[in-house]
Design a protein around this motif. Structure first.
Motif, short mmCIF file in Angstrom:
data_model
loop_
_atom_site.label_atom_id
_atom_site.label_comp_id
_atom_site.label_asym_id
_atom_site.label_seq_id
_atom_site.Cartn_x
_atom_site.Cartn_y
_atom_site.Cartn_z
N HIS A 262 0.83 -1.20 0.00
CA HIS A 262 0.00 0.00 0.00
C HIS A 262 0.87 1.26 0.00
O HIS A 262 0.61 2.22 -0.74
N ALA A 263 1.92 1.24 0.82
CA ALA A 263 2.82 2.40 0.90
C ALA A 263 3.57 2.59 -0.42
O ALA A 263 3.75 3.72 -0.89
N PHE A 264 4.01 1.48 -1.03
CA PHE A 264 4.72 1.59 -2.31
C PHE A 264 3.81 2.17 -3.38
O PHE A 264 4.25 2.99 -4.21
N TYR A 265 2.55 1.76 -3.39
CA TYR A 265 1.65 2.29 -4.41
C TYR A 265 1.41 3.79 -4.21
O TYR A 265 1.40 4.56 -5.18
N LEU A 266 1.23 4.21 -2.96
CA LEU A 266 1.04 5.64 -2.69
C LEU A 266 2.29 6.44 -3.02
O LEU A 266 2.22 7.66 -3.21
N GLY A 267 3.42 5.76 -3.06
CA GLY A 267 4.65 6.45 -3.45
C GLY A 267 4.58 6.98 -4.87
O GLY A 267 5.24 7.97 -5.20
N LEU A 268 3.78 6.35 -5.73
CA LEU A 268 3.65 6.80 -7.12
C LEU A 268 3.08 8.21 -7.21
O LEU A 268 3.72 9.10 -7.78
N PRO A 269 1.89 8.50 -6.67
CA PRO A 269 1.37 9.88 -6.77
C PRO A 269 2.16 10.89 -5.94
O PRO A 269 2.29 12.05 -6.33
N GLY A 286 14.93 15.78 -10.62
CA GLY A 286 13.54 15.62 -11.01
C GLY A 286 13.29 14.34 -11.76
O GLY A 286 12.32 13.63 -11.49
N LEU A 287 14.20 14.02 -12.70
CA LEU A 287 14.07 12.77 -13.43
C LEU A 287 14.22 11.57 -12.50
O LEU A 287 13.55 10.54 -12.68
N SER A 288 15.11 11.70 -11.53
CA SER A 288 15.30 10.62 -10.56
C SER A 288 14.03 10.37 -9.75
O SER A 288 13.69 9.22 -9.44
N MET A 289 13.31 11.44 -9.42
CA MET A 289 12.06 11.29 -8.69
C MET A 289 11.01 10.56 -9.52
O MET A 289 10.25 9.74 -9.01
N VAL A 290 10.96 10.87 -10.82
CA VAL A 290 10.02 10.18 -11.70
C VAL A 290 10.37 8.70 -11.80
O VAL A 290 9.50 7.83 -11.75
N ILE A 291 11.67 8.41 -11.93
CA ILE A 291 12.10 7.01 -11.98
C ILE A 291 11.78 6.30 -10.68
O ILE A 291 11.33 5.15 -10.66
N ALA A 292 12.00 7.00 -9.55
CA ALA A 292 11.69 6.41 -8.24
C ALA A 292 10.19 6.12 -8.12
O ALA A 292 9.79 5.11 -7.53
N ALA A 293 9.35 6.99 -8.68
CA ALA A 293 7.90 6.76 -8.66
C ALA A 293 7.56 5.49 -9.43
O ALA A 293 6.74 4.68 -8.98
N GLY A 294 8.20 5.30 -10.59
CA GLY A 294 7.96 4.09 -11.37
C GLY A 294 8.43 2.84 -10.64
O GLY A 294 7.75 1.81 -10.64
N LEU A 295 9.60 2.92 -10.00
CA LEU A 295 10.11 1.77 -9.26
C LEU A 295 9.22 1.45 -8.06
O LEU A 295 9.03 0.27 -7.72
N SER A 296 8.71 2.48 -7.40
CA SER A 296 7.80 2.26 -6.28
C SER A 296 6.54 1.54 -6.73
O SER A 296 6.04 0.64 -6.06
N CYS A 297 6.05 1.92 -7.90
CA CYS A 297 4.87 1.27 -8.47
C CYS A 297 5.16 -0.20 -8.79
O CYS A 297 4.36 -1.08 -8.47
N LEU A 298 6.31 -0.46 -9.40
CA LEU A 298 6.68 -1.83 -9.73
C LEU A 298 6.86 -2.68 -8.48
O LEU A 298 6.50 -3.86 -8.45
N ALA A 299 7.41 -2.08 -7.42
CA ALA A 299 7.58 -2.81 -6.17
C ALA A 299 6.23 -3.21 -5.58
O ALA A 299 6.07 -4.32 -5.05
#
Length: 327
Positions: A262-269, A286-299
């Motif tokens: 649940h926490a990983f998914y909320l990391g996306l928005p 900024g690009l790193s934050m976008v990549i981190a959002a994608g990785l959080s979603c995948l996790a």
């Protein structure tokens, strides 16, 4: 007057986002009136936050300001004494960004929920969007068992309930593909009369046996293991059947795993909200934050519930509920 009109458009974008994002959709459909207005306002604030950051980033490029000025000249916007041309331009830009994000973000944020059914079930259960029968169906799928429905006329269906697809309101019917059916006699004993394990024509599927039952007809629902039931019909097999069943008991996923997903998914928005502001200081950041959002979603998608037989090798590959199909 122009500012009020733009504000109304911004709130409309937040309302659309609130109703289309599956994380908030059930709340939006289930709680009309003032709670929905409050939720739409919060979503408008979220869209405003991202829009303000993206607008600040876009201002670094002169082309953006040029086209924004041309667009402002094409629209019937009136400059008042209380609002300067710069303020009106800012308001217009934020509103346009909110409209764009209000349409695009629900699609992006819904992708992991559409792609990973177990994650959608987890989110829905947190919001009370899954009723008792759906919860039982999910548990039975995790355990590899069937669902038995007893109707008010004594009829009994045992099989697979239709898979959960998303939050719904006003649920009155449930679909099932039966494996067996029968009835309960005057003493409540279960008697099977039909088994659906027949050989079907090549152009037919088990869906031809599907039944739709009104929830008002269901007087009881329970997990059911057909093979174990058959074994219990043989008295000498009672002890062995119970022992075998204990060995096949699945390992329940922990609350920690669910909370982590649940926490990983909320990391996306959340990370998407922060990315433009980090990008103002550092493009790479900024690009790193976008990549981190994608990785959080995948996790959140990959950290799935697992089924492991007790006593099995802990290094063996577990079963993942999104990849298991019970037939």
């Amino acid at each position: 007057m122009t500012s009020l009109a733009l504000l109304a458009v911004l709130l409309a974008a937040g309302w659309y986002f609130y109703r289309q994002w599956r994380y908030t959709r059930f709340e939006a459909l289930h709680h009309p009136g003032h709670p929905q207005y409050f939720g739409a306002a919060l979503c408008s604030v979220y869209l405003f936050g991202i829009s303000a950051g993206l607008h600040a980033l876009a201002l670094r490029h002169s082309t953006y300001s040029l086209y924004l000025g041309k667009l402002q000249g094409m629209l019937p916007l009136q400059i008042s004494d209380k609002q300067s041309a710069e303020g009106l331009s800012l308001h217009l830009a934020i509103t346009l960004w909110c409209l764009l994000l209000g349409a695009a973000l629900p699609i992006l944020l819904n992708v992991p929920l559409v792609r990973t059914r177990s994650l959608a079930q987890l989110i829905a259960s947190r919001h009370g969007a899954i009723d008792a029968i759906e919860s039982l169906a999910i548990k039975c799928e995790e355990d590899g068992t069937l669902v038995a429905l007893t109707l008010d006329n004594g009829k009994v269906y045992v099989g697979l309930l239709d898979e959960f697809t998303g939050p719904r309101v006003g649920k009155e019917w449930v679909g099932m593909t039966p494996v067996a059916s029968g009835y309960r006699d005057d003493k409540g004993k279960l008697v099977f009369t039909t088994y659906y394990d027949i050989k079907l024509p090549d152009d037919a599927t088990m869906e031809i046996f599907q039944v739709i039952v009104s929830l008002k007809q269901i007087i009881s629902a329970q997990a059911f293991d057909l093979e174990l039931y058959k074994q219990f019909q043989q008295p000498e097999a009672h002890t062995q059947a119970v022992a075998d069943r204990k060995e096949l008991a699945p390992q329940r996923s922990s609350l920690v795993v669910d909370n982590t997903r649940h926490a990983f998914y909320l990391g996306l928005p959340i990370l998407l909200l922060l990315s433009p502001y980090v990008g103002l200081k550092s493009t790479i950041g900024g690009l790193s934050m976008v990549i981190a959002a994608g990785l959080s979603c995948l996790a959140a998608e990959k950290l799935r519930r697992r089924q492991v037989k007790p006593g099995a090798d802990v290094n063996s590959t577990p079963l993942e509920t999104d990849e298991v199909h019970f037939v």
